[in-house]
Design a protein around this motif. Structure first.
Motif, short mmCIF file in Angstrom:
data_model
loop_
_atom_site.label_atom_id
_atom_site.label_comp_id
_atom_site.label_asym_id
_atom_site.label_seq_id
_atom_site.Cartn_x
_atom_site.Cartn_y
_atom_site.Cartn_z
N LEU A 84 0.89 -1.16 -0.01
CA LEU A 84 0.08 0.01 0.14
C LEU A 84 0.82 1.18 0.05
CD1 LEU A 84 -2.60 1.23 0.22
CD2 LEU A 84 -2.71 0.92 2.82
N ASN A 85 2.06 1.08 0.92
CA ASN A 85 2.91 2.44 0.71
C ASN A 85 3.31 2.89 -0.60
OD1 ASN A 85 2.28 2.32 3.64
ND2 ASN A 85 4.29 1.39 3.92
N LEU A 86 3.25 1.82 -1.56
CA LEU A 86 4.03 2.11 -2.68
C LEU A 86 2.80 2.58 -3.95
CD1 LEU A 86 6.46 -0.65 -3.15
CD2 LEU A 86 6.98 1.96 -2.73
N PHE A 87 1.59 2.56 -3.38
CA PHE A 87 0.58 2.93 -4.44
C PHE A 87 0.63 4.60 -4.74
CE2 PHE A 87 -2.63 -0.30 -2.86
CZ PHE A 87 -1.98 -1.50 -3.44
N PRO A 88 0.66 4.97 -5.90
CA PRO A 88 0.79 6.48 -6.17
C PRO A 88 -0.08 7.44 -5.58
CG PRO A 88 0.27 5.19 -8.29
CD PRO A 88 0.34 4.17 -7.15
N ASP A 89 -1.60 6.72 -5.23
CA ASP A 89 -2.61 7.61 -4.68
C ASP A 89 -3.17 6.91 -4.05
OD1 ASP A 89 -4.95 9.29 -4.49
OD2 ASP A 89 -4.68 9.86 -6.17
N HIS A 90 -3.18 6.96 -2.49
CA HIS A 90 -3.73 6.15 -1.54
C HIS A 90 -5.33 6.27 -1.72
CE1 HIS A 90 -0.01 6.05 0.87
NE2 HIS A 90 -0.15 4.77 0.02
N ARG A 91 -5.75 7.45 -1.92
CA ARG A 91 -7.27 7.74 -1.87
C ARG A 91 -7.92 7.15 -3.08
NH1 ARG A 91 -9.78 11.40 1.09
NH2 ARG A 91 -7.71 12.49 1.53
N LYS A 92 -7.24 7.24 -4.10
CA LYS A 92 -7.87 6.81 -5.39
C LYS A 92 -7.80 5.19 -5.29
CE LYS A 92 -7.51 6.66 -10.45
NZ LYS A 92 -6.75 7.11 -11.55
N ALA A 93 -6.70 4.59 -4.92
CA ALA A 93 -6.51 3.25 -4.78
C ALA A 93 -7.58 2.32 -3.93
CB ALA A 93 -5.14 2.82 -4.27
N LEU A 94 -7.72 3.21 -2.72
CA LEU A 94 -8.82 2.65 -1.61
C LEU A 94 -10.28 3.05 -2.07
CD1 LEU A 94 -6.99 3.85 1.59
CD2 LEU A 94 -7.34 1.63 1.03
N GLU A 95 -10.38 3.85 -2.96
CA GLU A 95 -12.01 3.91 -3.67
C GLU A 95 -12.07 2.92 -4.35
OE1 GLU A 95 -11.82 8.03 -5.16
OE2 GLU A 95 -12.42 8.93 -3.24
N GLU A 96 -10.85 2.64 -5.13
CA GLU A 96 -11.21 1.39 -6.58
C GLU A 96 -11.43 0.10 -5.71
OE1 GLU A 96 -10.96 0.09 -10.63
OE2 GLU A 96 -11.69 1.79 -9.22
N THR A 143 -12.80 -0.24 -2.69
CA THR A 143 -13.89 -0.27 -2.31
C THR A 143 -14.87 -0.29 -3.11
OG1 THR A 143 -13.05 1.18 -0.50
CG2 THR A 143 -15.60 0.90 -0.89
N ARG A 144 -14.97 0.00 -4.44
CA ARG A 144 -15.81 -0.14 -5.44
C ARG A 144 -16.39 -1.52 -5.93
NH1 ARG A 144 -15.64 -1.19 -10.91
NH2 ARG A 144 -13.34 -1.35 -10.88
N VAL A 145 -15.01 -2.26 -5.85
CA VAL A 145 -15.41 -3.73 -6.42
C VAL A 145 -15.84 -4.73 -5.18
CG1 VAL A 145 -13.63 -3.32 -8.20
CG2 VAL A 145 -12.94 -4.55 -6.06
N VAL A 146 -16.06 -4.06 -3.88
CA VAL A 146 -16.76 -4.82 -3.08
C VAL A 146 -18.08 -4.71 -2.75
CG1 VAL A 146 -16.50 -5.07 -0.53
CG2 VAL A 146 -14.76 -4.55 -1.94
N LYS A 147 -18.90 -5.52 -2.42
CA LYS A 147 -20.52 -5.55 -2.22
C LYS A 147 -20.67 -4.86 -1.29
CE LYS A 147 -21.15 -10.39 -4.08
NZ LYS A 147 -21.59 -11.84 -3.68
N PRO A 148 -21.77 -4.18 -1.11
CA PRO A 148 -22.31 -3.50 0.18
C PRO A 148 -22.15 -4.59 1.33
CG PRO A 148 -23.86 -2.89 -1.53
CD PRO A 148 -22.84 -3.94 -2.28
N ASN A 149 -21.70 -4.13 2.68
CA ASN A 149 -21.59 -5.03 3.50
C ASN A 149 -20.53 -5.94 3.50
OD1 ASN A 149 -23.92 -3.74 5.08
ND2 ASN A 149 -25.21 -5.02 3.81
N GLY A 150 -19.73 -6.03 2.60
CA GLY A 150 -18.18 -6.62 2.25
C GLY A 150 -17.25 -5.96 2.93
N CYS A 185 -7.35 8.86 4.11
CA CYS A 185 -7.77 8.46 2.58
C CYS A 185 -8.80 7.50 2.42
CB CYS A 185 -6.65 7.83 1.83
SG CYS A 185 -5.09 9.20 1.73
N LEU A 186 -9.25 6.83 3.65
CA LEU A 186 -10.43 6.06 3.34
C LEU A 186 -11.69 6.60 2.69
CD1 LEU A 186 -10.49 4.20 6.84
CD2 LEU A 186 -9.30 3.16 4.74
N SER A 226 -8.78 -2.32 8.74
CA SER A 226 -10.27 -3.03 8.33
C SER A 226 -11.54 -2.08 8.27
CB SER A 226 -10.35 -4.55 9.02
OG SER A 226 -10.72 -4.16 10.40
N PHE A 227 -12.73 -2.52 7.38
CA PHE A 227 -13.76 -1.80 7.37
C PHE A 227 -14.79 -2.38 6.58
CE2 PHE A 227 -11.27 0.30 4.04
CZ PHE A 227 -12.24 0.36 2.69
#
Length: 355
Positions: free
Chosen positions: A199-211, A213-220, A257-258, A279-280
């Motif tokens: 995670l520390n090497l990701f160029p954009d933490h906020r965008k990475a965490l949004e992406e 989260t996008r692919v997880v089901k609600p309540n996942g 960045c969450l 975790s969330f």
């Protein structure tokens, strides 16, 4: 009965063993979508590539889809790819040394992290940055479908060799090459997502965490972590020694960045306080509020009236008179304003109707 990764797009077969039927499932190629448009991909007749829209062709190298978005994106990721290409052969030795120096049991630590995924049988789990499959090999012990991806093909090939040497059944595994900033999956495709160690090497933490989260089901659930000294150890010799050898330990948990959809957020520090683990649960949009609950006290009102009902241009003197008038009548400021302004607007409407 075993199959190689990418051998078929989907198959089911039955084996009779001690009067039991065992179902071997293959994960379909159609699970992937275009990392750019999120439209479904189709496999070429010769099985050499996945096709998307005009100009979208993603080759399969030894059955592993190369799902980096366009050449420009691949160039932007070149620095990280080169980093892992150089380290693929020594990566495992470095991980072993890490756990040894922290006096930690690697298998036990990884098992505790997996427990936070709270997966059920037949869950679909995404592992991002799987590297040489040190986590994947344990995830395959669970009755779940695993999609394990990495930016580096070299790391994936090393990981696949590890799984083969261990004799793991890979019928419920799909390896793929992609960038976390452009995941090749539809919204809400996974029950859980796991990432640890990059995670520390990701160029954009906020965008990475949004992406993610996008692919997880609600309540996942989402579980991510990386190097980062616990705050109470920031000035310790322990921290200074680790940071002297590896600057990545200077990173801090990117809680700011969450995405706003994160619920039940927890952050703890593991491995003697040298790594953070976040975790969330994925919710929907921002947390909800009842805007109309009335507050007690002199000010009164509700979130709705206080936030959306502000009056502009009121002088301090007028504000003071309003406070005094409301107190004299034993009303909250909001109740007094609503009563007084309501009466005034009704009078204006009446007088206007009489003209």
């Amino acid at each position: 009965m075993g199959t190689t990764i990418g051998e078929v797009s989907r198959a089911e077969s039955c084996i009779v063993a001690d009067t039991k039927w065992t179902i071997v499932r293959m994960i379909p190629e159609s699970s992937f979508v275009s990392p750019s448009t999120k439209q479904p991909l189709t496999k070429t007749p010769d099985g050499s590539a996945l096709l998307g829209g005009p100009g979208e062709r993603y080759p399969l190298i030894e059955g592993i889809p190369q799902l980096l978005v366009h050449s420009g994106q691949a160039q932007a990721s070149g620095e990280s790819q080169a980093y892992y290409r150089d380290r693929a052969s020594e990566y495992d030795r470095g991980i072993e040394a890490l756990f040894a120096m922290l006096l930690a049991n690697e298998e036990q630590t990884r098992g505790e992290m997996f427990a936070e995924l709270e997966v059920r049988p037949d869950s679909r789990v995404l592992e991002i940055g799987c590297g040489t499959c040190r986590d994947t090999i344990h995830l395959l012990d669970m009755p779940i479908d695993v999609f394990a991806g990495d930016l580096s093909l070299e790391m994936l090939l090393t990981g696949r060799d590890r799984l083969r040497r261990a004799g793991k059944d890979t019928s419920r595994l799909r390896l793929f090459c992609a960038d976390v900033m452009h995941l090749p999956f539809a919204d809400g495709f996974f029950d859980a997502v796991y990432h640890f160690g990059g995670l520390n090497l990701f160029p954009d933490h906020r965008k990475a965490l949004e992406e993610i989260t996008r692919v997880v089901k609600p309540n996942g659930r989402v579980v991510v972590g990386d190097e980062g000294i616990a705050p109470w150890l920031a000035n310790s010799q322990f921290a200074n020694i680790l940071q002297n050898s590896n600057p990545l330990f200077r990173h801090r948990a990117p809680l700011d960045c969450l995405p706003v959809a994160a619920r039940q957020v927890a952050c703890r520090w593991i491995l003697s306080g040298s790594f953070y683990l976040i975790s969330f649960v994925k919710g929907e949009g921002e947390p909800r509020l009842d805007l109309d609950v009335e507050f007690p006290g002199r000010r009164g009102g509700s979130h709705r009236t206080r936030y959306f009902g502000k009056l502009e241009g009121v002088s301090p003197e007028l504000r003071g008179r309003v406070l005094d008038a409301a107190a004299a009548e034993g009303l909250s400021v909001t109740a007094w304003l609503e009563k007084t302004l309501g009466r005034a607007t009704r009078n204006v409407a009446r007088d206007g109707a009489g003209d």
